[in-house]
Design a protein around this motif. Structure first.
Motif, PDB file in Angstrom:
ATOM      1  N   VAL A  82     -12.579  -8.097 -16.276  1.00 48.68           N
ATOM      2  CA  VAL A  82     -12.891  -9.340 -16.984  1.00 48.68           C
ATOM      3  C   VAL A  82     -11.953 -10.466 -16.552  1.00 48.68           C
ATOM      4  O   VAL A  82     -12.398 -11.575 -16.218  1.00 48.68           O
ATOM      5  N   ILE A  83     -10.651 -10.198 -16.539  1.00 48.51           N
ATOM      6  CA  ILE A  83      -9.685 -11.231 -16.142  1.00 48.51           C
ATOM      7  C   ILE A  83      -9.859 -11.600 -14.673  1.00 48.51           C
ATOM      8  O   ILE A  83      -9.834 -12.779 -14.297  1.00 48.51           O
ATOM      9  N   GLY A  84     -10.047 -10.582 -13.820  1.00 49.53           N
ATOM     10  CA  GLY A  84     -10.255 -10.858 -12.402  1.00 49.53           C
ATOM     11  C   GLY A  84     -11.520 -11.661 -12.155  1.00 49.53           C
ATOM     12  O   GLY A  84     -11.529 -12.588 -11.337  1.00 49.53           O
ATOM     13  N   ALA A  85     -12.604 -11.331 -12.859  1.00 45.29           N
ATOM     14  CA  ALA A  85     -13.857 -12.073 -12.703  1.00 45.29           C
ATOM     15  C   ALA A  85     -13.704 -13.511 -13.173  1.00 45.29           C
ATOM     16  O   ALA A  85     -14.236 -14.443 -12.552  1.00 45.29           O
ATOM     17  N   LEU A  86     -12.968 -13.706 -14.269  1.00 42.79           N
ATOM     18  CA  LEU A  86     -12.737 -15.067 -14.766  1.00 42.79           C
ATOM     19  C   LEU A  86     -11.935 -15.886 -13.753  1.00 42.79           C
ATOM     20  O   LEU A  86     -12.248 -17.059 -13.508  1.00 42.79           O
ATOM     21  N   CYS A  87     -10.929 -15.272 -13.150  1.00 44.26           N
ATOM     22  CA  CYS A  87     -10.136 -15.984 -12.140  1.00 44.26           C
ATOM     23  C   CYS A  87     -10.999 -16.349 -10.932  1.00 44.26           C
ATOM     24  O   CYS A  87     -10.903 -17.475 -10.410  1.00 44.26           O
ATOM     25  N   ALA A 161     -13.373  -2.029 -10.291  1.00 42.51           N
ATOM     26  CA  ALA A 161     -13.153  -3.445 -10.593  1.00 42.51           C
ATOM     27  C   ALA A 161     -13.448  -4.297  -9.359  1.00 42.51           C
ATOM     28  O   ALA A 161     -14.072  -5.366  -9.462  1.00 42.51           O
ATOM     29  N   TRP A 162     -13.018  -3.850  -8.189  1.00 44.12           N
ATOM     30  CA  TRP A 162     -13.317  -4.562  -6.948  1.00 44.12           C
ATOM     31  C   TRP A 162     -14.821  -4.665  -6.736  1.00 44.12           C
ATOM     32  O   TRP A 162     -15.326  -5.705  -6.282  1.00 44.12           O
ATOM     33  N   LYS A 163     -15.530  -3.625  -7.080  1.00 44.48           N
ATOM     34  CA  LYS A 163     -16.974  -3.597  -6.861  1.00 44.48           C
ATOM     35  C   LYS A 163     -17.723  -4.535  -7.807  1.00 44.48           C
ATOM     36  O   LYS A 163     -18.683  -5.199  -7.412  1.00 44.48           O
ATOM     37  N   PHE A 164     -17.283  -4.641  -9.052  1.00 42.47           N
ATOM     38  CA  PHE A 164     -18.061  -5.354 -10.056  1.00 42.47           C
ATOM     39  C   PHE A 164     -17.527  -6.744 -10.386  1.00 42.47           C
ATOM     40  O   PHE A 164     -18.214  -7.505 -11.065  1.00 42.47           O
ATOM     41  N   MET A 165     -16.325  -7.086  -9.944  1.00 43.28           N
ATOM     42  CA  MET A 165     -15.763  -8.394 -10.299  1.00 43.28           C
ATOM     43  C   MET A 165     -16.624  -9.546  -9.787  1.00 43.28           C
ATOM     44  O   MET A 165     -16.792 -10.559 -10.469  1.00 43.28           O
ATOM     45  N   GLY A 166     -17.165  -9.419  -8.575  1.00 42.04           N
ATOM     46  CA  GLY A 166     -17.994 -10.485  -8.032  1.00 42.04           C
ATOM     47  C   GLY A 166     -19.243 -10.727  -8.851  1.00 42.04           C
ATOM     48  O   GLY A 166     -19.650 -11.879  -9.064  1.00 42.04           O
ATOM     49  N   VAL A 213     -20.305 -10.022 -20.253  1.00 41.92           N
ATOM     50  CA  VAL A 213     -19.494  -9.289 -19.281  1.00 41.92           C
ATOM     51  C   VAL A 213     -18.791  -8.105 -19.936  1.00 41.92           C
ATOM     52  O   VAL A 213     -18.753  -6.997 -19.373  1.00 41.92           O
ATOM     53  N   THR A 214     -18.224  -8.304 -21.128  1.00 40.70           N
ATOM     54  CA  THR A 214     -17.496  -7.228 -21.789  1.00 40.70           C
ATOM     55  C   THR A 214     -18.419  -6.078 -22.160  1.00 40.70           C
ATOM     56  O   THR A 214     -18.077  -4.903 -21.943  1.00 40.70           O
ATOM     57  N   ILE A 215     -19.589  -6.384 -22.694  1.00 33.20           N
ATOM     58  CA  ILE A 215     -20.526  -5.322 -23.062  1.00 33.20           C
ATOM     59  C   ILE A 215     -20.992  -4.558 -21.824  1.00 33.20           C
ATOM     60  O   ILE A 215     -21.087  -3.321 -21.834  1.00 33.20           O
ATOM     61  N   LEU A 216     -21.271  -5.279 -20.739  1.00 32.73           N
ATOM     62  CA  LEU A 216     -21.671  -4.609 -19.496  1.00 32.73           C
ATOM     63  C   LEU A 216     -20.548  -3.711 -18.973  1.00 32.73           C
ATOM     64  O   LEU A 216     -20.793  -2.588 -18.519  1.00 32.73           O
ATOM     65  N   ALA A 217     -19.319  -4.202 -19.027  1.00 33.60           N
ATOM     66  CA  ALA A 217     -18.182  -3.436 -18.523  1.00 33.60           C
ATOM     67  C   ALA A 217     -17.926  -2.197 -19.368  1.00 33.60           C
ATOM     68  O   ALA A 217     -17.643  -1.113 -18.842  1.00 33.60           O
ATOM     69  N   VAL A 218     -18.023  -2.339 -20.676  1.00 39.02           N
ATOM     70  CA  VAL A 218     -17.816  -1.190 -21.565  1.00 39.02           C
ATOM     71  C   VAL A 218     -18.900  -0.147 -21.337  1.00 39.02           C
ATOM     72  O   VAL A 218     -18.626   1.055 -21.209  1.00 39.02           O
ATOM     73  N   GLY A 219     -20.152  -0.574 -21.279  1.00 41.47           N
ATOM     74  CA  GLY A 219     -21.242   0.369 -21.052  1.00 41.47           C
ATOM     75  C   GLY A 219     -21.120   1.081 -19.721  1.00 41.47           C
ATOM     76  O   GLY A 219     -21.459   2.266 -19.606  1.00 41.47           O
ATOM     77  N   LEU A 220     -20.613   0.387 -18.711  1.00 40.34           N
ATOM     78  CA  LEU A 220     -20.464   0.994 -17.387  1.00 40.34           C
ATOM     79  C   LEU A 220     -19.516   2.180 -17.407  1.00 40.34           C
ATOM     80  O   LEU A 220     -19.728   3.166 -16.680  1.00 40.34           O
ATOM     81  N   ALA A 273     -22.050   3.960 -30.164  1.00 42.78           N
ATOM     82  CA  ALA A 273     -21.057   3.626 -31.188  1.00 42.78           C
ATOM     83  C   ALA A 273     -19.948   2.742 -30.618  1.00 42.78           C
ATOM     84  O   ALA A 273     -19.503   1.785 -31.270  1.00 42.78           O
ATOM     85  N   SER A 274     -19.507   3.042 -29.404  1.00 44.49           N
ATOM     86  CA  SER A 274     -18.424   2.261 -28.793  1.00 44.49           C
ATOM     87  C   SER A 274     -18.874   0.837 -28.505  1.00 44.49           C
ATOM     88  O   SER A 274     -18.139  -0.121 -28.774  1.00 44.49           O
ATOM     89  N   ILE A 275     -20.075   0.686 -27.954  1.00 42.25           N
ATOM     90  CA  ILE A 275     -20.591  -0.655 -27.679  1.00 42.25           C
ATOM     91  C   ILE A 275     -20.778  -1.431 -28.978  1.00 42.25           C
ATOM     92  O   ILE A 275     -20.505  -2.645 -29.044  1.00 42.25           O
ATOM     93  N   LEU A 276     -21.205  -0.746 -30.024  1.00 42.78           N
ATOM     94  CA  LEU A 276     -21.380  -1.408 -31.320  1.00 42.78           C
ATOM     95  C   LEU A 276     -20.049  -1.938 -31.843  1.00 42.78           C
ATOM     96  O   LEU A 276     -19.977  -3.061 -32.365  1.00 42.78           O
ATOM     97  N   VAL A 277     -18.977  -1.163 -31.682  1.00 44.31           N
ATOM     98  CA  VAL A 277     -17.658  -1.605 -32.128  1.00 44.31           C
ATOM     99  C   VAL A 277     -17.214  -2.833 -31.344  1.00 44.31           C
ATOM    100  O   VAL A 277     -16.728  -3.822 -31.919  1.00 44.31           O
ATOM    101  N   PHE A 278     -17.379  -2.794 -30.025  1.00 45.53           N
ATOM    102  CA  PHE A 278     -16.993  -3.944 -29.207  1.00 45.53           C
ATOM    103  C   PHE A 278     -17.845  -5.159 -29.535  1.00 45.53           C
ATOM    104  O   PHE A 278     -17.353  -6.291 -29.521  1.00 45.53           O
ATOM    105  N   ARG A 279     -19.119  -4.940 -29.826  1.00 42.02           N
ATOM    106  CA  ARG A 279     -19.982  -6.059 -30.211  1.00 42.02           C
ATOM    107  C   ARG A 279     -19.471  -6.727 -31.483  1.00 42.02           C
ATOM    108  O   ARG A 279     -19.401  -7.958 -31.561  1.00 42.02           O
TER     109      ARG A 279
END
Length: 292
Positions: A82-87, A161-166, A213-220, A273-279
């Motif tokens: 997330v931080i790398g993608a934002l940068c 992270a290298w693969k998905f940051m772009g 982005v966060t939900i996609l990253a958590v689900g991944l 359940a995990s995605i629901l918590v992050f949501r």
């Protein structure tokens, strides 16, 4: 007219609905049934065993390892990605020209094969690779990169992270481009410049992008398979053993298809359940900044 529009809508939606029915709903119902059987993937007979598979999974060391390893990957991958993608998004947005070219360049790793990338990383980190030979000859460092529980997990997280940051960066770029200019002008008049403008204006206005982005990253993180399978096989000492590896080993290597399916069902529940918590966490943060 409304009925005609409704029929037209269903007509255009029907390919996706049929696809979902065939490849999602039917397999889900079939998997739910298999989870309560002792099927070996070959025999035509299905022995009904009730909740025995779920009880066995609950006390399984490898299943517990998959549960905790997933959250370990999540704790490493999500902040980095997330931080790398934002940068990357901020860099792309600040470019005076060729934004599209750089966006495509950063997106290319997402298109790379996970197997090919893992093989390249494995070659770079192998004992006799030029990189490790240079480390030994120059600094006297003999590091077993994939033999260390901590380093192996970190390498896989960094590789993903290298693969998905772009890809994630493109979502942030879209969010940055959608922020109205007059918002920044009003903030500047109120004295919000530099870091204050970024922290109190840009970050809150990027809430939709952060959410996606966060939900996609958590689900991944609950579907990792290729990288640990190629690089470590789940080792060392189950340090990179994921849900998908456990399901694959039980169902296709040991032919415990019913038991493997029960693990897949548990994985689905934990993922949901995990995605629901992050949501909920993200929605609370968004509500504090006016996003309802």
């Amino acid at each position: 007219m409304n009925k005609s529009n409704a029929r037209m809508g269903w007509l255009f939606a029907s390919p996706y609905l049929v696809y979902s029915l065939i490849f999602f709903l039917f397999p889900l119902l079939w998997a739910t049934y298999l989870a309560f059987t002792n099927w070996n993937l070959i025999s035509p007979d299905y022995e009904f065993v009730g909740v025995q598979n779920f009880v066995q999974a609950f006390f399984s060391e490898s299943v517990r390892a998959a549960f905790f390893v997933t959250y370990k990957f999540l704790a490493m991958f999500v902040p980095i990605a997330v931080i790398g993608a934002l940068c990357l998004a901020l860099i792309i947005s600040a470019l005076p020209r060729f934004k599209g070219l750089f966006s495509v360049a950063f997106f290319l790793p997402y298109l790379a094969s996970g197997v090919a990338s893992a093989i390249v990383v494995n070659g770079i980190l192998s004992y006799n690779s030029p990189f490790n030979i240079w480390l030994r000859s120059t600094f006297g460092l003999d590091i077993n990169w994939l033999g260390s529980p901590v380093l192996a997990a970190l390498i896989i997280a960094l590789m993903m992270a290298w693969k998905f940051m772009g890809y994630y960066a493109l979502l942030f770029v879209a969010g940055l481009e959608s922020i109205p200019k007059d918002v920044y002008e009003a903030a500047r008049m109120d004295g919000a410049v530099g870091w204050k403008k970024f922290w109190y204006v840009t970050i809150p206005m990027l809430y939709p992008s952060f959410y996606t982005v966060t939900i996609l990253a958590v689900g991944l993180m609950f579907g990792i398979f290729t990288e640990p399978y190629v690089l470590t096989g789940g080792g060392p000492d189950l340090a990179t053993h994921t849900w998908q590896l456990e399901i694959y080993q039980q169902a296709f290597e040991r032919l415990h298809a019913g038991y493997g399916t029960s693990i897949a069902v548990i994985n689905s529940i934990v993922t949901f359940a995990s995605i629901l918590v992050f949501r909920k966490i993200l929605e609370v943060w968004g509500a504090k900044h006016g996003w309802e």
